[in-house]
Write an enzyme that holds these catalytic residues in place. Sequence first.
Site, PDB file in Angstrom:
ATOM      1  N   ASP A 176      -3.012  -7.387  -1.959  1.00 46.22           N
ATOM      2  CA  ASP A 176      -3.736  -6.470  -1.079  1.00 46.22           C
ATOM      3  C   ASP A 176      -5.232  -6.824  -1.008  1.00 46.22           C
ATOM      4  O   ASP A 176      -5.949  -6.303  -0.158  1.00 46.22           O
ATOM      5  CB  ASP A 176      -3.556  -5.028  -1.575  1.00 46.22           C
ATOM      6  N   ARG A 188     -10.675 -11.253   1.407  1.00 52.01           N
ATOM      7  CA  ARG A 188     -11.487 -12.321   0.812  1.00 52.01           C
ATOM      8  C   ARG A 188     -10.750 -13.654   0.860  1.00 52.01           C
ATOM      9  O   ARG A 188     -11.377 -14.712   0.909  1.00 52.01           O
ATOM     10  CB  ARG A 188     -11.870 -11.921  -0.620  1.00 52.01           C
ATOM     11  N   LYS A 238       0.832  -1.194   0.000  1.00 55.41           N
ATOM     12  CA  LYS A 238       0.000   0.000   0.000  1.00 55.41           C
ATOM     13  C   LYS A 238       0.872   1.251   0.000  1.00 55.41           C
ATOM     14  O   LYS A 238       2.001   1.216   0.478  1.00 55.41           O
ATOM     15  CB  LYS A 238      -0.865   0.025   1.270  1.00 55.41           C
TER      16      LYS A 238
END
Length: 527
Positions: free
Chosen positions: A382, A386, A312
């Site tokens: 990233d 899930r 990120k």
Amino acid sequence: MTSASSSPKKAVKKTAEKTTSRNAPTPKTAGIQFSAKVIDPVKYATQCLVVGVYEGLKLSPAASSVDAADAHQLIALLKREGFQGKAGQSLLLLNPQGIAADRLLVLGFGSQKDGSVSVDNFRRVVQKISESLKPTPCTEITVALDDVSVTGQEADWQARQIAESLGQLEYRADHLKSKPAEISLQLKKVQVGTTKNLIAKATKGLALGLAIAQGINLTRKLGDLPGNICTPTYLAEQAKQLAKDRAKLNVNVLEEKQMKELGMGSFLSVAAGSEQPAKLIVLEYKGGNKKDAPVALVGKGITFDTGGISLKPGPAMDEMKYDMCGAASVLGTFRTLVELQLPINVVGVIATTENMPSGAATKPGDIVTSMSGLTIEILNTDAEGRLVLCDALTYTERFKPKAVVDIATLTGACVIALGNHATGLFSNDDDLAKSLLKAGEESADRAWQMPLWDEYQKQLDSNFADIANIGGREAGSVTAACFLSRFTKKFAWAHLDIAGTAWRSGGAKGATGRPVPLLVQYLLNQA
Ligand code: BES
Ligand code: MN
Ligand code: ZN
């Protein structure tokens, strides 16, 4: 597909476990005592009396008797200060004359309709109590708002609102500062005014409100704790703590070795880059009949999300300590559940790990095999939420749940779609969706349903595996939900994307405790 295993060939020895648990601070529990009492607002000795006024400077009965006790000086004073009784107006008076209280807090409730104020106004105004009293050293207050009638609600509901709001003062975000603020509200006792025939009802409402506040407080505390303290191991310890001395709650923590045996290649692919061992925390609350199918709550517990190899950008990355707020909301809901002893069965499954870059980390393009057998091409490390949730959801099948709700800070796209006001809701079952939306309305912790149409599913096609873990720029929160839907075919399922609602950024940075009110209300409605 032998290469589609997730964990690194050479098992990385994860040694960080022992040190972190020792760093965990012991939380201060102040404990506020709530009680419902019949009081005379004029004669009752208290550090602060709270009364209501309506729009047009119409006094409630309690405010009216206070005004009469001092030759109508209250009305004169409110006029002088430009106080009109609009919803949200508040005025704190020191040394009020003619009454026994040290302070008088006057709250504006806005306009009345058929003699009642709206549910929204009442809630909003009640929040003002702690705000207005924050800079005072009050340790005890008396809330005389039982004479403010609220459309469609009774004494228990009003008492619940007061305890739910003021009970949140038990959590302080400054507990890691070496010196807390010198003067700030530290309530120990709250009396709520009532009438003789409503004492029992109000008392029940107070207990419910306080239990919800305690759930919210645990969720906020865990959310606000930094990633170096709140590790997967720490969360597992918190769950075990919750189960201590509580016969109806059982906690079992699965280690990486067991997850590997279960074939959780997707979950473990996220854990591969971290020194902290991942945990699958399983909570079982048995308050109902043995045969009753449970509701399952599944939480995303990324204790820090760097993005992994798909790192990120730097700005505001600290906020990714909040990426375990789904897990925290499961623990908070169980906190309330054990307090209320609801007669239902509830299962909690928390998938917790860090998402870190390292030599052992999963790389974009890697293909892993999930517990369900579906293979996943990880195009972006990233999109890890899930990946941990899909295995946790498959694991949940064994409980034969009547409904499964996962809670996750899943996508930045959901924040773009709904901002900070609504949680995103996705579901494969209309009845479940409706119940959750209703619970959100009732608890002022609202969700908004988003589509889960087949048309979106093809964005997840992969050339090399059964499914890709990202679906492109468009409808990012929908394709994330679509990914989860591939693993939830065997039960009624809903997904709550709380990326926008779980915490606030900026000057007021802090966890909100959402969606604990929604989840608790949903469970209350089941009981
Ligand atoms: N935890 C984040 C989602 C998030 C981001 C929540 C910012 C709140 C604020 C999640 O793991 C993530 O990184 N999602 C990616 C998915 C993308 C790579 C498809 C996102 O939203 O950018
Ligand atoms: Mn991420
Ligand atoms: Zn994340």
